[in-house]
Design a protein around this motif. Structure first.
Motif, PDB file in Angstrom:
ATOM      1  N   MET A 468       0.652  -1.254   0.121  1.00  0.00           N
ATOM      2  CA  MET A 468       0.200   0.090   0.051  1.00  0.00           C
ATOM      3  C   MET A 468       0.965   1.302  -0.061  1.00  0.00           C
ATOM      4  O   MET A 468       0.352   2.314  -0.030  1.00  0.00           O
ATOM      5  CB  MET A 468      -0.935   0.069   1.300  1.00  0.00           C
ATOM      6  CG  MET A 468      -2.003  -0.987   1.268  1.00  0.00           C
ATOM      7  SD  MET A 468      -3.011  -1.036  -0.292  1.00  0.00           S
ATOM      8  CE  MET A 468      -3.574   0.720  -0.395  1.00  0.00           C
ATOM      9  N   ARG A 469       2.360   0.900   0.152  1.00  0.00           N
ATOM     10  CA  ARG A 469       2.953   2.429   0.024  1.00  0.00           C
ATOM     11  C   ARG A 469       3.230   2.892  -1.387  1.00  0.00           C
ATOM     12  O   ARG A 469       3.483   4.080  -1.395  1.00  0.00           O
ATOM     13  CB  ARG A 469       4.545   2.147   0.825  1.00  0.00           C
ATOM     14  CG  ARG A 469       4.519   2.187   2.228  1.00  0.00           C
ATOM     15  CD  ARG A 469       5.937   2.296   2.796  1.00  0.00           C
ATOM     16  NE  ARG A 469       6.825   1.205   2.441  1.00  0.00           N
ATOM     17  CZ  ARG A 469       6.987   0.115   3.275  1.00  0.00           C
ATOM     18  NH1 ARG A 469       6.282   0.164   4.420  1.00  0.00           N
ATOM     19  NH2 ARG A 469       7.740  -0.792   3.023  1.00  0.00           N
ATOM     20  N   LEU A 587      -4.113  -7.109  -6.223  1.00  0.00           N
ATOM     21  CA  LEU A 587      -3.664  -5.628  -6.172  1.00  0.00           C
ATOM     22  C   LEU A 587      -4.944  -4.987  -7.339  1.00  0.00           C
ATOM     23  O   LEU A 587      -4.835  -5.672  -8.235  1.00  0.00           O
ATOM     24  CB  LEU A 587      -2.469  -5.070  -6.427  1.00  0.00           C
ATOM     25  CG  LEU A 587      -1.386  -5.796  -5.561  1.00  0.00           C
ATOM     26  CD1 LEU A 587      -0.035  -5.273  -5.845  1.00  0.00           C
ATOM     27  CD2 LEU A 587      -1.769  -5.766  -4.017  1.00  0.00           C
ATOM     28  N   ARG A 588      -5.629  -3.931  -6.865  1.00  0.00           N
ATOM     29  CA  ARG A 588      -6.437  -3.310  -7.867  1.00  0.00           C
ATOM     30  C   ARG A 588      -5.723  -1.965  -8.011  1.00  0.00           C
ATOM     31  O   ARG A 588      -5.375  -1.207  -6.955  1.00  0.00           O
ATOM     32  CB  ARG A 588      -7.810  -2.779  -7.206  1.00  0.00           C
ATOM     33  CG  ARG A 588      -8.710  -2.189  -8.177  1.00  0.00           C
ATOM     34  CD  ARG A 588     -10.182  -2.327  -7.790  1.00  0.00           C
ATOM     35  NE  ARG A 588     -10.187  -1.834  -6.339  1.00  0.00           N
ATOM     36  CZ  ARG A 588     -10.374  -0.543  -5.809  1.00  0.00           C
ATOM     37  NH1 ARG A 588     -10.426   0.468  -6.786  1.00  0.00           N
ATOM     38  NH2 ARG A 588     -10.550  -0.330  -4.762  1.00  0.00           N
ATOM     39  N   LEU A 589      -5.414  -1.660  -9.153  1.00  0.00           N
ATOM     40  CA  LEU A 589      -4.386  -0.560  -9.463  1.00  0.00           C
ATOM     41  C   LEU A 589      -5.221   0.749  -9.687  1.00  0.00           C
ATOM     42  O   LEU A 589      -6.441   0.417 -10.272  1.00  0.00           O
ATOM     43  CB  LEU A 589      -3.397  -0.758 -10.535  1.00  0.00           C
ATOM     44  CG  LEU A 589      -2.692  -1.903 -10.516  1.00  0.00           C
ATOM     45  CD1 LEU A 589      -1.508  -1.970 -11.590  1.00  0.00           C
ATOM     46  CD2 LEU A 589      -1.824  -1.894  -9.168  1.00  0.00           C
ATOM     47  N   ARG A 590      -4.908   1.958  -9.636  1.00  0.00           N
ATOM     48  CA  ARG A 590      -5.498   3.055  -9.984  1.00  0.00           C
ATOM     49  C   ARG A 590      -5.606   3.410 -11.697  1.00  0.00           C
ATOM     50  O   ARG A 590      -4.593   2.933 -12.228  1.00  0.00           O
ATOM     51  CB  ARG A 590      -4.833   4.402  -9.432  1.00  0.00           C
ATOM     52  CG  ARG A 590      -4.622   4.346  -7.825  1.00  0.00           C
ATOM     53  CD  ARG A 590      -4.284   5.546  -7.004  1.00  0.00           C
ATOM     54  NE  ARG A 590      -4.277   5.525  -5.736  1.00  0.00           N
ATOM     55  CZ  ARG A 590      -5.161   5.415  -4.788  1.00  0.00           C
ATOM     56  NH1 ARG A 590      -6.563   5.642  -5.195  1.00  0.00           N
ATOM     57  NH2 ARG A 590      -4.946   5.214  -3.539  1.00  0.00           N
ATOM     58  N   PRO A 591      -6.459   4.111 -12.043  1.00  0.00           N
ATOM     59  CA  PRO A 591      -6.644   4.073 -13.498  1.00  0.00           C
ATOM     60  C   PRO A 591      -5.297   4.696 -13.974  1.00  0.00           C
ATOM     61  O   PRO A 591      -4.819   5.889 -13.543  1.00  0.00           O
ATOM     62  CB  PRO A 591      -7.858   4.948 -13.700  1.00  0.00           C
ATOM     63  CG  PRO A 591      -8.593   4.758 -12.440  1.00  0.00           C
ATOM     64  CD  PRO A 591      -7.628   4.613 -11.251  1.00  0.00           C
ATOM     65  N   GLY A 592      -4.815   4.073 -15.038  1.00  0.00           N
ATOM     66  CA  GLY A 592      -3.648   4.560 -15.849  1.00  0.00           C
ATOM     67  C   GLY A 592      -2.371   4.035 -15.539  1.00  0.00           C
ATOM     68  O   GLY A 592      -1.437   4.228 -16.084  1.00  0.00           O
ATOM     69  N   ALA A 593      -2.450   3.480 -14.185  1.00  0.00           N
ATOM     70  CA  ALA A 593      -1.152   2.594 -13.819  1.00  0.00           C
ATOM     71  C   ALA A 593      -0.717   1.337 -14.629  1.00  0.00           C
ATOM     72  O   ALA A 593      -1.619   0.704 -14.988  1.00  0.00           O
ATOM     73  CB  ALA A 593      -1.577   2.185 -12.409  1.00  0.00           C
ATOM     74  N   ALA A 601       8.262  -2.547  -9.798  1.00  0.00           N
ATOM     75  CA  ALA A 601       8.581  -1.811  -8.500  1.00  0.00           C
ATOM     76  C   ALA A 601       8.266  -2.266  -7.116  1.00  0.00           C
ATOM     77  O   ALA A 601       9.289  -2.334  -6.255  1.00  0.00           O
ATOM     78  CB  ALA A 601       7.738  -0.461  -8.838  1.00  0.00           C
ATOM     79  N   LEU A 602       7.492  -2.978  -7.170  1.00  0.00           N
ATOM     80  CA  LEU A 602       7.029  -3.947  -5.757  1.00  0.00           C
ATOM     81  C   LEU A 602       7.990  -4.921  -5.652  1.00  0.00           C
ATOM     82  O   LEU A 602       8.456  -5.296  -4.547  1.00  0.00           O
ATOM     83  CB  LEU A 602       5.494  -4.288  -5.932  1.00  0.00           C
ATOM     84  CG  LEU A 602       4.291  -3.614  -6.101  1.00  0.00           C
ATOM     85  CD1 LEU A 602       3.077  -4.054  -6.122  1.00  0.00           C
ATOM     86  CD2 LEU A 602       4.538  -2.476  -4.782  1.00  0.00           C
ATOM     87  N   ALA A 603       8.257  -5.722  -6.675  1.00  0.00           N
ATOM     88  CA  ALA A 603       9.350  -6.876  -6.649  1.00  0.00           C
ATOM     89  C   ALA A 603      10.656  -6.240  -6.123  1.00  0.00           C
ATOM     90  O   ALA A 603      11.435  -6.891  -5.311  1.00  0.00           O
ATOM     91  CB  ALA A 603       9.653  -7.497  -7.996  1.00  0.00           C
TER      92      ALA A 603
END
Length: 760
Positions: A468-469, A587-593, A601-603
């Protein structure tokens, strides 16, 4: 014979455009049917070939280490077994790609379900860390013999010794781990074992599974997979592509047959006097019929031979799956028969429709029958007279009157023109549905974009906080997935607990409501079909040795695991097992991500402790369908063009009878031309409205039926946008009017003597 050939040559010179379009349309139809046949062969044969050569197991059962799996070899109906082999779940990485795998301790090359080596060699005791990868897993890792695989979070490494084909279900990211054969010493932390059963009669699969689970005890069985599931997964989207090509190919063939029938029937009505003269100078009825029949059979034969030759010569060079399918199909035993049978069948069908229309030409009497004096449209109707009284444009009124009072002929023309337009609407609906999977996956059963799994080094709360960061992550839903035995113990399904009651998972519901209360769940269509259940039913399943009773309150659009998924909240599963913790996060991403960038990035943020991969979109495998749909639309447009040319020719010839009367009442050539153009446009408009009105519900029914048969479920069909339908309608009507303008203008400039002879 010479006279027959001269007549056919003269007719060809008069109708060159129509002949060319018929040849091209036939070629497109036969090519689509041949490609459909290739895809069906490609979908079924490779898996069947591997299964036969490998002596594949019909049932694979994962059990606990304490279970006496060897006892299954003594069951009636079991011919031989593979294993049992100890297994270990692990994550391997190569070239920056991480995948979940099942390490299977295999001491020697099996005789049942034997891996078929494609490159490299089998395991060697001199290389205790050597492994053989299943081919689909090797493609995902971009691995080759000699490469080194690492196990993140450990110091262990594995060396790829070979790559092999297998008839077991292939690797699927987030759904099924990849298969890795290793020596027993390389399986250091076995968590279970697996045994394969080869049956004497594959039809007894469900019965043998039931007996095997009873013998071992449901608490000892982790997962069951059968040869039917493996075959269905291997066929994948190839069978769907074949079905689409075959459906549209047959529909286009019927439309082409009707178009040829209408063209010949219209030509006969326009040349009754010429046919009578042929009869008078000695042509027999059989010769007149043969003129039309042989001529159109030649067109069909030319198009069919061209399609077969191009498919054979260039089909394997088509990029992507279609080219692969043709290449494999050309090596199959029934290939030569299909290449011969499909074109012959198309030619015979067109010959049948041609013969029915040409038979009327043979019945034309040698003495011309005088035409009726009344105009074809009859007297003016009340609405037409009132429209003229309101000073509406005479050309518009008379053109519409000509269409709507044309009785059977106008209806037949509209019906023949409606069929290709209807199929085009269905094709556009299929295109729109595929696009919706990509543009709005949340509406098609994919509300989340990424799945994250931890290696256990981080606490669940730390994992969720880390996810969530990232500001591009809108929500992270903790979840677990367990294999559950269905009632009757004939197979396993996926039981998912994801999200919490405080933050529920955003299901894509097609029926019922979301699971909010205790013991409530939603199910995919595949699960409902398997259990013969409906929304509102209570179902009982077994997870290990624990029964789980759920109330199915909704049907979700579920593209994963063939729809054999029951989804509830994590809180509901914890009521039965309080120690249950999250095994993954969606994970649900924000529109446009961008999912790929977020995953990388998360890995990196997880410092090697997180396995992040995008969810598989079922539409990714259907990308060749877009090119297929575009080609089919072009073929259908050609067929519609043939019918339009036929309708325009008939309208111009019928207008010749009224030409003198229209000139006598003072109408200019431009107004007379406008009557024919308006009549053609009205006919096309009626066909477009009918094709759209019939095509939209038919497309929805066909697409939803396909979704239901694949386990995703009904509710995925998407109709083309109103703007696209309006553009299609405008293009068809304006194109028809433009095509009619030139021949109609030429007819108005005819000499009066020619007009009098035409009326006589």
């Amino acid at each position: 014979m010479r006279a027959t050939l001269r007549w056919a040559h003269s007719d060809l010179r008069t109708h060159r455009g129509e002949a060319l379009f018929l040849v091209l349309a036939t070629a497109g139809i036969v090519a689509s049917l041949l490609l459909a046949t290739a895809l069906f062969g490609y979908a079924t044969n490779p898996w069947q070939r591997v299964f036969t050569q490998a002596r594949g197991a019909h049932v694979w059962i994962h059990t606990s280490l304490s279970a006496d799996a060897r006892a299954l070899a003594r069951l009636d109906g079991v011919e031989s077994v593979a294993g049992p082999y100890r297994t270990e779940s692990a994550t391997v990485a190569s070239r920056g790609t991480r995948v979940s795998v099942e390490l299977r301790g295999t001491p020697r090359l099996p005789s049942v379900s034997r891996p078929l080596l494609t490159t490299g060699h089998w395991l060697d005791a001199a290389e205790p860390n050597g492994v053989v990868l299943e081919s689909s897993l090797a493609r995902a890792l971009l691995a080759e013999p000699g490469d080194t695989l690492t196990l993140p979070g450990t110091t262990r490494t594995l060396t790829v010794e070979g790559i092999a084909d297998s008839a077991e279900p292939h690797y699927s990211p987030g759904e099924r781990p990849g298969l890795v054969w290793a020596l027993p010493a390389a399986v250091r932390a076995p968590a279970g074992q697996v045994i394969g059963l080869r049956l004497g009669d594959p039809a007894d699969t469900d019965y043998i599974v039931q007996r095997a689970v009873t013998a071992l005890g449901s608490g000892a069985v982790g997962e069951v997979s059968t040869w039917r599931q493996a075959r269905s997964a291997a066929q994948g989207d190839n069978r769907l592509l074949g079905q689409v090509l075959g459906l549209f190919g047959l529909g286009a063939l019927v439309a082409a047959g009707f178009a040829v029938h209408g063209a010949i029937a219209t030509r006969i009505r326009g040349h009754l006097r010429d046919l009578s003269i042929l009869k008078a100078i000695g042509f027999t009825p059989g010769q007149v019929v043969r003129v039309f029949l042989l001529q159109h059979l030649a067109y069909a034969l030319l198009g069919s031979v061209a399609a077969a030759a191009l498919t054979e010569a260039l089909g394997s060079r088509i990029p992507g799956r279609l080219g692969d399918a043709v290449g494999v199909w050309q090596g199959l035993p029934g290939h030569a028969l299909a290449v011969l049978a499909v074109p012959v069948g198309a030619v015979l069908f067109i010959g049948l429709t041609t013969g029915l229309a040409a038979w009327r030409a043979g019945r034309v009497p040698p003495v011309p029958v005088p035409r009726p004096a009344a105009p074809a449209g009859g007297r003016l109707t009340g609405p037409a007279r009132r429209a003229l009284g309101l000073r509406w444009p005479a050309a518009l009124v008379l053109g519409c009157h000509k269409v709507f009072t044309g009785r059977g002929r106008s209806l037949a023309t509209v019906a023949r023109l409606t069929l290709p337009l209807l199929l085009i609407v269905v094709a556009l609906s299929a295109w729109t549905t595929i696009d919706r999977f990509h543009s709005s996956p949340g509406q098609m059963g994919l509300p989340t974009a990424l799945t994250v799994r931890s290696d256990g080094a981080l606490r669940p709360t730390d994992v969720q906080a880390l996810l969530m960061r990232d500001s591009r992550v809108a929500a992270a839903y903790p979840g677990v997935e367990e294999a559950a035995l269905v009632p009757g113990q004939t197979g396993t399904i996926a039981l998912r607990g994801i999200g919490t009651r405080a933050e529920p998972y955003p299901y894509t519901l097609a029926e019922g409501h979301a699971a909010r209360g205790p013991d409530e769940a939603v199910a995919g269509q595949g699960l409902l079909d398997l259990l013969h259940a409906r929304v509102g039913d209570w179902v009982r399943m077994t997870v290990g040795d624990r029964p789980q009773i759920l109330h199915i309150v909704g049907r979700s659009i579920e593209p994963r695991n063939a729809g054999r998924v029951a989804t509830t909240s994590l809180d509901t599963l914890r009521e039965n097992d309080p120690g249950l913790s999250a095994a993954f996060y969606e994970l649900r991403l924000r529109p446009g991500a961008d999912p790929q960038l977020v995953a990388a990035a998360l890995a990196a943020a997880g410092a090697g402790h997180l396995d992040v991969h995008p969810l598989t979109n079922p539409a990714d495998g259907l990308s060749p369908l877009r090119a297929v749909v575009a080609g089919l639309i072009a073929v259908l447009a050609l067929i519609g063009l043939v019918e339009l040319l036929t309708a325009i020719g008939a309208s111009v010839r019928e207008g010749e009878r009224d030409l003198l009367a229209l000139r006598a009442i003072g109408m200019s050539p431009r107004q007379i031309t406008a009557i024919t153009v308006t009549a053609t446009g009205c006919t096309t408009l009626v066909a477009v409205v009918a094709g759209t009105a019939l095509g939209l519900p038919l497309a929805r029914r066909l697409i939803d039926a396909q979704g239901s048969s694949g386990g995703i479920g009904a509710g995925i069909a998407q109709s083309p946008s109103p703007g696209l339908l309006l553009l299609l309608s405008a293009a068809a009507v304006l194109g028809a009017a433009a095509l009619a303008a030139l021949p109609a203008a030429r007819a108005t400039r005819r000499r009066l003597a020619d007009t009098l002879s035409a009326v006589a």
